[in-house]
Design a protein around this motif. Structure first.
Motif, short mmCIF file in Angstrom:
data_model
loop_
_atom_site.label_atom_id
_atom_site.label_comp_id
_atom_site.label_asym_id
_atom_site.label_seq_id
_atom_site.Cartn_x
_atom_site.Cartn_y
_atom_site.Cartn_z
N TYR A 85 2.66 -10.73 11.69
CA TYR A 85 2.78 -9.35 11.25
C TYR A 85 4.22 -8.87 11.13
O TYR A 85 4.58 -8.13 10.23
N HIS B 191 8.36 0.47 12.78
CA HIS B 191 7.58 1.55 12.19
C HIS B 191 6.07 1.45 12.41
O HIS B 191 5.37 2.45 12.33
N ASN C 128 4.24 -3.22 0.83
CA ASN C 128 2.79 -3.41 0.78
C ASN C 128 2.30 -3.63 -0.65
O ASN C 128 1.41 -4.44 -0.89
MN MN Z 1 3.90 -0.72 7.49
#
Ligand code: MN
Length: 705
Positions: free
Chosen positions: A46, A73, A144
């Motif tokens: 991650y 974050h 993303n």
């Molecule tokens: Mn994020």
């Protein structure tokens, strides 16, 4: 992962200090540990995501606090790390940034309506007090979007739609042009993969076909500028796919009909050169009328400045040209971020903030010299200096209210009826007082009751003009109606004193009186009587056409019946606090209407010289209301005596409204003052008896005056 991170740290050290880098290294380690065992859809650990987000921000040369926050974050949302922990390890500013980003993540975007999207964008901007929070959020979204292939098609479409509706326009508004374009193109790709593929292919083919033309035009432009003595950097440019797509859809064009796929950009040294270059180009090719736009004199609201013109090129192809200075180009590409990107190497953070502020300030100044500054200011205020709060209705609609607005303001904003009938509010599922100030992102649910009425006390805390005027209007109407009702009863009593019944008054006589009085309707005359502005006895004689009373003529006795339910038209004096069973007197005062006192109240004694103001009143034996009364107790100082007294009062079906305890210094006795609710004197007598049975109570009296 470590190797990838090390390579990036090395890159970043190009503009960051060694101590910044070592702090970023420890933030990376912290993040890696927190996300331990978590993986992205792509299968990568991650932590690769926050690392990539930080790297995007590093491309804009953001400061190390922002980069640290970017590395962290997602830890608050996805792991058990708290804000305090971040603050302890990396300082409060970083913790605030991470918290800001996490708060944005927590809002769910529910409705996809256009108007909602606009409000949602404003809500995001308003919630992010610090521009860096938005920049981190945009970098997060950009990464993303770049890695969206890995997620399920359903989720892919949802995220792409949200990006197109919310995040791309925010990037555009902040002037982050390259991110804006990339976000839009990626959204198009994931929302409509087929259209995106076809369009990309067509653009590529056109690029081949037009290369020769583009090259020739570019050469011609360069030569012309040189001969005009303008030092310039000229280059060809291509529109981004989504803007071509939007143009085709909005103007119903085929790809072949979209002719300004290609354009040219000319970057010069100063503002005068922009206009010289423009003149030169208009001499080279004819401009298309109506296509020239001067965004230097009138910048766009995000600060964008350039001259735009479209020319008739060779082979009748329209050529779109943008002319701008180096400075304008930086802002056009990176907007807000250009201040970090192009800052001097050794400016501190407060300088950075000052610079951002200066930038906004300069936008304001530019704008105030020309164009619609009111609208522009409005945009800036909402976006970056929030003075509004954005809250959700139970159905997920977003309402915008001025900062400081309360639940009552919200209720009136939804509907006047909701405001007039509101009794309670649930904010984020929790029951709260109606005066509660709303915060961005609150979910507000108003609870109403059919017979509820606005409370005059609300005027002390509502902030919106709408709520204020609606409450005032309601109270005024209610006051008027209640006063008119009381006035009618006072008039009927006065008529009875003259031996007449209300039915004896002729319509014509009433109409004449209303006209002569300068009133609009009979109700107004009655309200005036209720408010004490007219004397009932005088009105009664006039409408009966009777003359002034002779000296021997005294009105027959007759009392106005008081029920206690007259609302605002009848007040119970707070000096003597009359309760049913007390002999009472009504005092009429101009504009205030009737105030009820006890017979023996000192205020009544003072009013004796003014008998016109005094009215005989009597209690309605059927009165069901509760009345406040004050009592004073002298009690022996003993532990728990207050509790004993309170328990007895409650036992006797009364409510305590107020208690004051006043210990007599050095004495073994204490004074206690209670304001309690009773239905009448019998009720009070019952309470008094009960209290006297308490051994510690040595004295008890009712307080009047
Ligand atoms: Mn994020």
């Amino acid at each position: 992962m470590q190797a990838a991170a090390a390579a990036l740290f090395k890159d970043w050290s190009g503009y960051l200090k060694p101590e910044d880098i070592s702090r970023l290294e420890s933030a990376f380690q912290f993040s890696e540990q927190a996300h331990e065992g978590q993986f992205r859809q792509s299968g990568e650990p991650y932590v690769s995501h926050p690392l990539a987000v930080a790297n995007i921000l590093a491309q804009w040369h953001l400061d190390s606090q922002a980069l640290t926050a970017a590395l962290l974050h997602d830890v608050m949302e996805d792991t058990s790390v708290t804000k305090t922990e971040i603050s302890r390890n990396f300082g409060k500013p970083v913790a605030e940034l991470v918290d800001g980003v996490s708060k944005l993540d927590r809002i769910e975007f529910e409705s996809h309506a256009e108007a909602q999207a606009e409000n949602f964008r404003k809500m995001l901007l308003a919630m992010a007090r610090d521009v860096r929070v938005i920049l981190i959020k945009l970098a997060d979204r950009l990464h993303n979007m770049r890695t969206l292939d890995a997620v399920t098609p359903d989720k892919r479409r949802r995220i792409a739609r949200e990006t197109l509706d919310i995040y791309a326009p925010i990037a555009n508004r902040l002037g982050l042009n390259s991110i804006y374009q990339e976000l839009e193109d990626l959204s198009l790709k994931h929302l409509y993969p087929d259209r995106h593929r076809v369009l990309a292919k067509a653009v590529k083919a056109a690029r081949g076909n037009r290369r020769e033309v583009v090259g020739k035009v570019l050469d011609a432009i360069k030569r012309k500028l040189k001969s005009a003595g303008v030092e310039a950097h000229a280059l060809g440019r291509e529109k981004h796919l989504h803007s071509i797509y939007r143009k085709m859809r909005e103007k119903h064009l085929t790809f072949a009909q979209v002719q300004d796929v290609y354009g040219f950009r000319i970057i010069v040294n100063d503002v005068p050169s922009c206009y010289v270059a423009l003149g030169a180009l208009h001499g080279l090719y004819k401009p298309i009328p109506g296509k020239f736009k001067d965004y230097i004199a009138i910048p766009k609201s995000n600060g964008y400045q350039s001259l735009h013109t479209t020319l008739f090129g060779p082979f009748s192809t329209p050529i779109e040209v943008q002319i701008r200075t180096q400075e304008m180009h930086k802002i056009a590409e990176a907007g807000v971020a250009s201040h970090w990107l192009y800052k001097d190497s050794d400016t501190s953070l407060s300088d950075l903030q000052k610079k951002t502020h200066q930038w906004l300030q300069s936008l304001l100044e530019i704008q105030s010299q020309s164009g619609d500054s009111a609208e522009f200011l409005e945009h800036l205020k909402v976006d970056l200096f929030p003075d509004a709060v954005y809250v959700f209705t139970p159905k997920g609609k977003i309402l915008s209210l001025p900062r400081g607005a309360t639940a009552v303001d919200f209720a009136y904003a939804v509907h006047t009826d909701i405001g007039n009938r509101c009794v309670a509010v649930k904010i984020n599922q929790e029951l709260m007082p109606l005066r509660t100030e709303l915060k961005n992102g609150d979910r507000v649910e108003i609870i109403t009751a059919a017979h509820a009425k606005p409370n005059p006390l609300w005027l002390n805390f509502v902030t919106t003009g709408k709520a204020r005027s609606r409450i005032r209007h309601f109270l005024k109407t209610m006051h008027f109606q209640e006063s008119a009702k009381l006035g009618e009863r006072l008039l009927n009593q006065a008529l009875a004193a003259l031996g007449a019944a209300p039915a004896e008054i002729k319509e014509a006589q009433w109409d004449k009186f209303v006209r002569d009085a300068g009133a609009k309707a009979r109700q107004e005359v009655l309200a005036d009587i209720g408010l004490g502005k007219r004397l009932a006895a005088v009105v009664a004689r006039r409408v009966l056409s009777r003359s002034e009373p002779g000296p021997h003529e005294t009105p027959a006795p007759g009392s106005v019946i008081i029920r206690g339910s007259e609302g605002m038209a009848v007040q119970f004096a707070s000096c003597c606090r009359p309760i049913p069973g007390d002999p009472i007197i009504g005092l009429i005062s101009k504009g205030q209407g009737m105030v009820i006192h006890t017979h023996d109240c000192p205020v009544v004694a003072k009013a004796r010289h003014d008998p016109e103001r005094m009215l005989d009143v009597a209690w309605d034996p059927e009165t069901r209301k509760l009345f406040e009364v004050s009592i004073k107790l002298v009690v022996a100082n003993q532990r728990g005596v207050l509790a004993k007294v309170a328990a007895e009062i409650a036992e006797a079906d009364s409510n305590i409204q107020n208690v004051a305890v006043d210990p007599e210094d050095g004495s073994s006795y204490t004074n206690m003052f209670f304001t309690i609710q009773v239905s009448n004197r019998l009720h009070l007598a019952r309470i008094v008896r009960a209290l006297r049975r308490i051994p510690e109570v040595v004295r008890l009296s009712r307080v009047k005056g």
